[in-house]
Design a protein around this motif. Structure first.
Motif, mmCIF file in Angstrom:
data_model
loop_
_atom_site.group_PDB
_atom_site.id
_atom_site.type_symbol
_atom_site.label_atom_id
_atom_site.label_comp_id
_atom_site.label_asym_id
_atom_site.label_seq_id
_atom_site.Cartn_x
_atom_site.Cartn_y
_atom_site.Cartn_z
ATOM 1 N N UNK A 1 0.774 -1.233 0.000
ATOM 2 C CA UNK A 1 0.000 0.000 0.000
ATOM 3 C C UNK A 1 0.807 1.285 0.000
ATOM 4 N N UNK A 2 2.131 1.195 -0.117
ATOM 5 C CA UNK A 2 2.971 2.384 -0.108
ATOM 6 C C UNK A 2 3.028 3.066 -1.472
ATOM 7 N N UNK A 3 2.650 2.344 -2.507
ATOM 8 C CA UNK A 3 2.821 2.822 -3.871
ATOM 9 C C UNK A 3 1.711 2.245 -4.736
ATOM 10 N N UNK A 4 1.307 2.994 -5.744
ATOM 11 C CA UNK A 4 0.387 2.475 -6.754
ATOM 12 C C UNK A 4 0.832 3.054 -8.091
ATOM 13 N N UNK A 5 0.279 2.514 -9.161
ATOM 14 C CA UNK A 5 0.630 3.052 -10.475
ATOM 15 C C UNK A 5 -0.561 2.989 -11.410
ATOM 16 N N UNK A 6 -0.520 3.843 -12.410
ATOM 17 C CA UNK A 6 -1.488 3.805 -13.498
ATOM 18 C C UNK A 6 -0.691 3.799 -14.799
ATOM 19 N N UNK A 7 -1.270 3.191 -15.804
ATOM 20 C CA UNK A 7 -0.636 3.177 -17.117
ATOM 21 C C UNK A 7 -0.942 4.480 -17.828
ATOM 22 N N UNK A 8 0.080 5.067 -18.407
ATOM 23 C CA UNK A 8 -0.081 6.259 -19.237
ATOM 24 C C UNK A 8 0.647 5.969 -20.540
ATOM 25 N N UNK A 9 -0.122 5.507 -21.519
ATOM 26 C CA UNK A 9 0.501 5.085 -22.780
ATOM 27 C C UNK A 9 1.329 3.844 -22.551
ATOM 28 N N UNK A 10 2.601 3.928 -22.878
ATOM 29 C CA UNK A 10 3.495 2.788 -22.706
ATOM 30 C C UNK A 10 4.270 2.830 -21.400
ATOM 31 N N UNK A 11 4.005 3.835 -20.564
ATOM 32 C CA UNK A 11 4.753 3.950 -19.319
ATOM 33 C C UNK A 11 3.819 3.959 -18.113
ATOM 34 N N UNK A 12 4.417 3.938 -16.945
ATOM 35 C CA UNK A 12 3.676 3.974 -15.686
ATOM 36 C C UNK A 12 3.832 5.334 -15.031
ATOM 37 N N UNK A 13 2.792 5.765 -14.354
ATOM 38 C CA UNK A 13 2.853 6.935 -13.481
ATOM 39 C C UNK A 13 2.622 6.409 -12.069
ATOM 40 N N UNK A 14 3.603 6.614 -11.200
ATOM 41 C CA UNK A 14 3.531 6.090 -9.839
ATOM 42 C C UNK A 14 2.948 7.133 -8.903
ATOM 43 N N UNK A 15 2.267 6.641 -7.874
ATOM 44 C CA UNK A 15 1.737 7.506 -6.820
ATOM 45 C C UNK A 15 2.166 6.936 -5.491
#
Length: 119
Positions: free
Chosen positions: A57-71
């Motif tokens: 639960x310290x990190x999550x990500x979403x796909x943005x095109x061919x890369x990931x955006x981490x939160x």
């Protein structure tokens, strides 16, 4: 740049999980290959660490095109019982590790510590 990083022998003050988290805090769109180079880890090791951080639960990500955006979840308390008992959070750890925290706007820095003590 394709080789395996030199292994480190002996102990260190900062874990690989903290190093990876700090690299992501510096650039939330960073590529695994760049994290690996920066942290002197293999890409596979970085993938495993990111999996651990997401599963906890310290990190999550979403796909943005061919890369990931981490939160990063800045309010999450650190895992060690002594740190959790003291109320230390991911944000407090990153305030110590991330070079560019003065410009950071997407995670809070503890305001109970004078600004000069953040470094």
């Amino acid at each position: 740049m394709g080789g395996v990083p030199e292994p480190h022998t002996g102990w260190t003050f900062i874990t690989n999980h903290a190093r990876v988290l700090a690299a992501i805090a510096d650039d939330q769109n960073v590529r695994i290959r760049d994290i690996a180079a920066h942290c002197r880890l293999t890409e596979r090791a970085v993938q495993k660490i990111i999996f651990d951080l997401e599963e906890s639960g310290f990190l999550s990500h979403t796909r943005e095109g061919r890369s990931n955006a981490y939160r990063i979840e800045p309010g999450m308390e650190l895992r060690h019982p002594a740190e959790a008992e003291a109320g230390l959070t991911v944000a407090s750890l990153l305030a110590l590790l991330v070079q560019d925290e003065a410009h950071r706007t997407d995670w809070p820095v503890r305001d109970d510590v004078p600004a000069d003590d953040h470094h």
